[in-house]
Scaffold this motif. Structure first.
Motif, PDB file in Angstrom:
ATOM      1  N   ALA A 154       1.873  -1.216   8.442  1.00  0.00           N
ATOM      2  CA  ALA A 154       1.340  -2.281   7.418  1.00  0.00           C
ATOM      3  C   ALA A 154       2.127  -2.506   6.270  1.00  0.00           C
ATOM      4  O   ALA A 154       2.822  -1.683   5.491  1.00  0.00           O
ATOM      5  N   ASP A 155       2.140  -3.765   5.776  1.00  0.00           N
ATOM      6  CA  ASP A 155       3.162  -4.233   4.514  1.00  0.00           C
ATOM      7  C   ASP A 155       2.541  -3.730   3.343  1.00  0.00           C
ATOM      8  O   ASP A 155       3.212  -3.541   2.544  1.00  0.00           O
ATOM      9  N   LEU A 156       1.156  -3.705   3.175  1.00  0.00           N
ATOM     10  CA  LEU A 156       0.607  -3.008   1.977  1.00  0.00           C
ATOM     11  C   LEU A 156      -0.797  -2.407   2.558  1.00  0.00           C
ATOM     12  O   LEU A 156      -1.293  -2.752   3.287  1.00  0.00           O
ATOM     13  N   LYS A 157      -0.721  -1.130   1.835  1.00  0.00           N
ATOM     14  CA  LYS A 157      -1.821  -0.233   2.011  1.00  0.00           C
ATOM     15  C   LYS A 157      -2.433  -0.048   0.882  1.00  0.00           C
ATOM     16  O   LYS A 157      -2.013   0.591  -0.193  1.00  0.00           O
ATOM     17  N   ILE A 173     -10.595  -7.452  -7.655  1.00  0.00           N
ATOM     18  CA  ILE A 173      -9.835  -8.379  -6.847  1.00  0.00           C
ATOM     19  C   ILE A 173      -8.546  -8.850  -7.350  1.00  0.00           C
ATOM     20  O   ILE A 173      -7.583  -8.924  -6.649  1.00  0.00           O
ATOM     21  N   ALA A 174      -8.285  -8.977  -8.587  1.00  0.00           N
ATOM     22  CA  ALA A 174      -7.005  -9.467  -9.284  1.00  0.00           C
ATOM     23  C   ALA A 174      -5.913  -8.505  -9.050  1.00  0.00           C
ATOM     24  O   ALA A 174      -4.687  -8.661  -8.972  1.00  0.00           O
ATOM     25  N   ARG A 175      -6.512  -7.459  -9.020  1.00  0.00           N
ATOM     26  CA  ARG A 175      -5.456  -6.068  -8.929  1.00  0.00           C
ATOM     27  C   ARG A 175      -5.037  -5.986  -7.471  1.00  0.00           C
ATOM     28  O   ARG A 175      -3.845  -5.685  -7.140  1.00  0.00           O
ATOM     29  N   GLY A 176      -5.882  -6.172  -6.442  1.00  0.00           N
ATOM     30  CA  GLY A 176      -5.502  -6.271  -5.230  1.00  0.00           C
ATOM     31  C   GLY A 176      -4.592  -7.343  -5.017  1.00  0.00           C
ATOM     32  O   GLY A 176      -3.578  -7.444  -4.210  1.00  0.00           O
ATOM     33  N   MET A 177      -4.753  -8.602  -5.499  1.00  0.00           N
ATOM     34  CA  MET A 177      -3.948  -9.694  -5.401  1.00  0.00           C
ATOM     35  C   MET A 177      -2.596  -9.370  -5.724  1.00  0.00           C
ATOM     36  O   MET A 177      -1.476  -9.998  -5.463  1.00  0.00           O
ATOM     37  N   GLU A 178      -2.473  -8.775  -7.143  1.00  0.00           N
ATOM     38  CA  GLU A 178      -1.368  -8.488  -7.661  1.00  0.00           C
ATOM     39  C   GLU A 178      -0.573  -7.522  -6.557  1.00  0.00           C
ATOM     40  O   GLU A 178       0.735  -7.999  -6.661  1.00  0.00           O
ATOM     41  N   LEU A 179      -1.119  -6.934  -6.028  1.00  0.00           N
ATOM     42  CA  LEU A 179      -0.287  -5.843  -5.018  1.00  0.00           C
ATOM     43  C   LEU A 179       0.078  -6.654  -3.820  1.00  0.00           C
ATOM     44  O   LEU A 179       1.156  -6.689  -3.281  1.00  0.00           O
ATOM     45  N   ALA A 180      -0.775  -7.569  -3.307  1.00  0.00           N
ATOM     46  CA  ALA A 180      -0.545  -8.538  -2.213  1.00  0.00           C
ATOM     47  C   ALA A 180       1.009  -9.276  -2.511  1.00  0.00           C
ATOM     48  O   ALA A 180       1.575  -9.477  -1.985  1.00  0.00           O
ATOM     49  N   ILE A 200      -2.352  -6.410   6.030  1.00  0.00           N
ATOM     50  CA  ILE A 200      -2.764  -5.698   4.766  1.00  0.00           C
ATOM     51  C   ILE A 200      -3.917  -4.548   5.154  1.00  0.00           C
ATOM     52  O   ILE A 200      -4.938  -5.053   5.952  1.00  0.00           O
ATOM     53  N   ALA A 201      -3.574  -3.353   4.943  1.00  0.00           N
ATOM     54  CA  ALA A 201      -4.612  -2.364   5.248  1.00  0.00           C
ATOM     55  C   ALA A 201      -5.331  -1.686   4.221  1.00  0.00           C
ATOM     56  O   ALA A 201      -4.811  -1.259   3.193  1.00  0.00           O
ATOM     57  N   ILE A 202      -6.895  -1.803   4.238  1.00  0.00           N
ATOM     58  CA  ILE A 202      -7.630  -1.389   3.192  1.00  0.00           C
ATOM     59  C   ILE A 202      -8.313  -0.031   3.549  1.00  0.00           C
ATOM     60  O   ILE A 202      -9.136  -0.557   4.622  1.00  0.00           O
ATOM     61  N   ASP A 203      -8.222   1.165   3.134  1.00  0.00           N
ATOM     62  CA  ASP A 203      -8.981   2.029   3.519  1.00  0.00           C
ATOM     63  C   ASP A 203      -9.647   2.814   2.555  1.00  0.00           C
ATOM     64  O   ASP A 203      -9.507   2.577   1.333  1.00  0.00           O
ATOM     65  N   GLY A 204     -10.700   3.730   2.750  1.00  0.00           N
ATOM     66  CA  GLY A 204     -11.311   4.367   1.643  1.00  0.00           C
ATOM     67  C   GLY A 204     -12.672   4.954   2.151  1.00  0.00           C
ATOM     68  O   GLY A 204     -13.051   4.641   3.338  1.00  0.00           O
TER      69      GLY A 204
END
Ligand code: DC
Length: 222
Positions: free
Chosen positions: A136-139, A208-215, A5-9
């Motif tokens: 990455a599987d999720l960006k 965090i809930a939104r990130g977990m939904e995406l994961a 999982i890649a998190i950028d910004g």
């Protein structure tokens, strides 16, 4: 299949807060790539490395060993715990020009790939979805309003007992955004296949809930 999982910004958008929380909930390893550039910056400052001197940079990169303390994830520079020092304004004010150097990135990016190659990893930074792990599987591309970001960074610095005024914190964020987005090597960009997550109006739990939904929505076979 273990996922990457890649998190950028931009700076102070909440990337590391999200990455840490997701890694904990998923049982994945969290890798803070910004801390790696911060450690290099601290080493350069301590050793008076001139960032226009290619030979000095190359020599310094050979002497720098970057690790993280297992469990706490504290930054380890040549075996020394420098977690507090790398978060201060002295390092923050100088890290973007250091991170823009190709001689630095070409030494650091392979280490990031090695750390993440087995998957089960959440990695945050500026170029993770575009350069380090383009497959990455999720960006996730995290954004937030400048005012929100300034308030958060101020609160962080205050919690760490470091005095800072609002204007200099905001100036530092703007300057870093500019340098990070306009450098020639691996500039900060949103990957085409990244999901944008703006947390200006979300509380921590919602973010965090939104990130977990995406994961959880990552296809099982990816
Ligand atoms: O996320 P951070 O604020 O700790 O990052 C510190 C600096 O390092 C930031 O100005 C941009 C740079 N950086 C980078 O160029 N590439 C990364 N993958 C992570 C951070």
């Amino acid at each position: 299949m273990p996922h990457t999982i890649a998190i950028d910004g931009y700076s102070a958008c909440g990337k590391s807060t999200l990455a840490k929380a997701m890694a904990r909930q998923l049982g994945y390893r969290y890798i803070d790539t910004g801390a790696m550039y911060r450690m290099v910056t601290l080493y350069f400052q301590r050793n008076d490395i001139d960032i226009s001197d290619e030979g000095a940079i190359a020599g310094a990169m050979e002497r720098i060993k970057i690790d993280f303390v297992p469990g706490s994830n504290d930054a380890l520079l040549n075996g020394e715990n420098v977690e507090d020092e790398i978060r201060g304004l002295a390092v923050s004010n100088f890290v973007s020009p250091v991170a823009a150097l190709s001689a630095v990135r070409s030494a650091i990016v392979p280490q990031q790939r090695r750390m993440g190659e087995e998957g089960s990893v959440v990695m945050d930074g500026r170029d993770i979805g575009t350069v380090v792990f383009p497959n990455a599987d999720l960006k996730i591309f995290v954004t937030a309003d400048m005012d929100v970001r300034t308030d958060r960074r101020l609160a962080e610095l205050e919690a760490a007992g470091q005095m800072a005024d609002r204007q200099s914190v905001a100036d530092n964020l703007r300057e870093r955004d500019y340098i990070d987005s306009n450098r020639a090597d691996s500039p900060l960009r949103q990957a085409e296949d990244a999901v944008v997550l703006d947390n200006s109006n979300l509380n921590l739990e919602q973010f965090i809930a939104r990130g977990m939904e995406l994961a959880r929505a990552i296809p099982k076979q990816s």
